[in-house]
Design an enzyme around this catalytic site. Structure first.
Site, mmCIF file in Angstrom:
data_model
loop_
_atom_site.group_PDB
_atom_site.id
_atom_site.type_symbol
_atom_site.label_atom_id
_atom_site.label_comp_id
_atom_site.label_asym_id
_atom_site.label_seq_id
_atom_site.Cartn_x
_atom_site.Cartn_y
_atom_site.Cartn_z
ATOM 1 N N CYS A 10 18.195 38.039 -57.411
ATOM 2 C CA CYS A 10 18.078 36.984 -56.410
ATOM 3 C C CYS A 10 19.062 35.843 -56.680
ATOM 4 O O CYS A 10 20.263 36.040 -56.519
ATOM 5 C CB CYS A 10 16.629 36.533 -56.320
ATOM 6 N N GLU B 230 10.974 42.281 -60.651
ATOM 7 C CA GLU B 230 9.980 41.976 -61.695
ATOM 8 C C GLU B 230 8.605 41.660 -61.107
ATOM 9 O O GLU B 230 7.622 41.605 -61.836
ATOM 10 C CB GLU B 230 10.484 40.817 -62.576
ATOM 11 N N HIS C 233 13.171 40.653 -55.859
ATOM 12 C CA HIS C 233 12.588 40.359 -57.178
ATOM 13 C C HIS C 233 11.923 41.616 -57.752
ATOM 14 O O HIS C 233 10.711 41.802 -57.578
ATOM 15 C CB HIS C 233 11.525 39.266 -57.047
HETATM 16 N N1 GLN Z 1 17.492 30.986 -52.213
HETATM 17 C C1 GLN Z 1 17.658 30.911 -53.639
HETATM 18 C C2 GLN Z 1 19.074 30.573 -54.011
HETATM 19 O O1 GLN Z 1 19.968 31.032 -53.383
HETATM 20 C C3 GLN Z 1 17.279 32.188 -54.307
HETATM 21 C C4 GLN Z 1 15.821 32.424 -54.184
HETATM 22 C C5 GLN Z 1 15.272 33.275 -55.260
HETATM 23 O O2 GLN Z 1 15.872 33.435 -56.338
HETATM 24 N N2 GLN Z 1 14.119 33.812 -55.011
HETATM 25 O O3 GLN Z 1 19.275 29.882 -54.942
#
Ligand code: GLN
Length: 192
Positions: free
Chosen positions: A79, A172, A170
């Site tokens: 992410c 995890e 995610h």
């Molecule tokens: N929107 C976040 C970002 O770009 C990422 C969100 C997340 O890691 N769940 O920093």
């Protein structure tokens, strides 16, 4: 047993630590660049990529993670971690590592689909993997050395380039160790 570090500056750190231990490997919370010398692979977790990028810059992680990468040590960005390892960010000026030849759009699914779950077909996995997307990024372009591992609609949401792995979702949080196991296999059986 191998040792996996989780960058512990901000974000979804604990869930990764728990999952590393649940598959029988050693987990280390990485708070200082010197600790990179003690680990075999690094996870950059989800969180807020702009905040994490600033903290990485401040604590001297940009050069040290780049050196870790140059030693061919595996890195897994989930992410916000995917945003941070990307070479190119779409319409965003923010500190990042630029290790994988992908162009990433932060919050790429927009406001309509801020958070959602979807079963994903992942290359090398027989059954679908539950993708948990939380304000997730997506890759709009990948270089020729990047292997796409999963798409959601037409969007690229998991990929690998040599010893760097990324997921927009995610893994995890899915109650499923297969992505972690994939990363651990990369650490145990380096092919690059
Ligand atoms: N929107 C976040 C970002 O770009 C990422 C969100 C997340 O890691 N769940 O920093």
């Amino acid at each position: 047993m191998i040792t996996i570090g989780v960058l512990g500056l901000q974000g979804a750190v604990d869930e990764h630590m728990i999952q590393i231990r649940s598959v029988g490997e050693h987990a280390v919370l990485v708070k200082k660049p010197e600790q990179l010398g003690d680990i075999d692979g690094l996870i950059i977790p989800g969180g807020e990529s702009t905040t994490m990028g600033k903290l990485m810059d401040h604590y001297g992680f940009m050069d040290s993670i780049t050196a870790f990468y140059e030693q061919k040590k595996p890195i897994f960005g989930t992410c916000a971690g995917m945003v941070l390892v990307a070479k190119e960010l779409v319409s965003l000026e923010a500190p990042h590592l630029g290790l994988m030849d992908i162009s990433v759009k932060r919050n790429g699914f927009g406001r309509q689909r801020e958070s959602f779950e979807a079963p994903l077909l992942v290359k090398g996995m027989e059954d679908p993997f539950k993708g948990i997307f939380i304000r997730a990024p997506l890759a709009v372009r990948v270089g020729k050395n990047v292997e796409v591992l999963a798409r959601y609609d037409e969007n690229i949401v998991a990929a690998r380039q040599e010893h760097v792995l990324v997921s927009a979702f995610h893994p995890e949080l899915a109650g499923d160790n297969r992505f972690m196991q994939h990363f651990i296999d990369m650490v145990k059986n380096p092919v690059y």
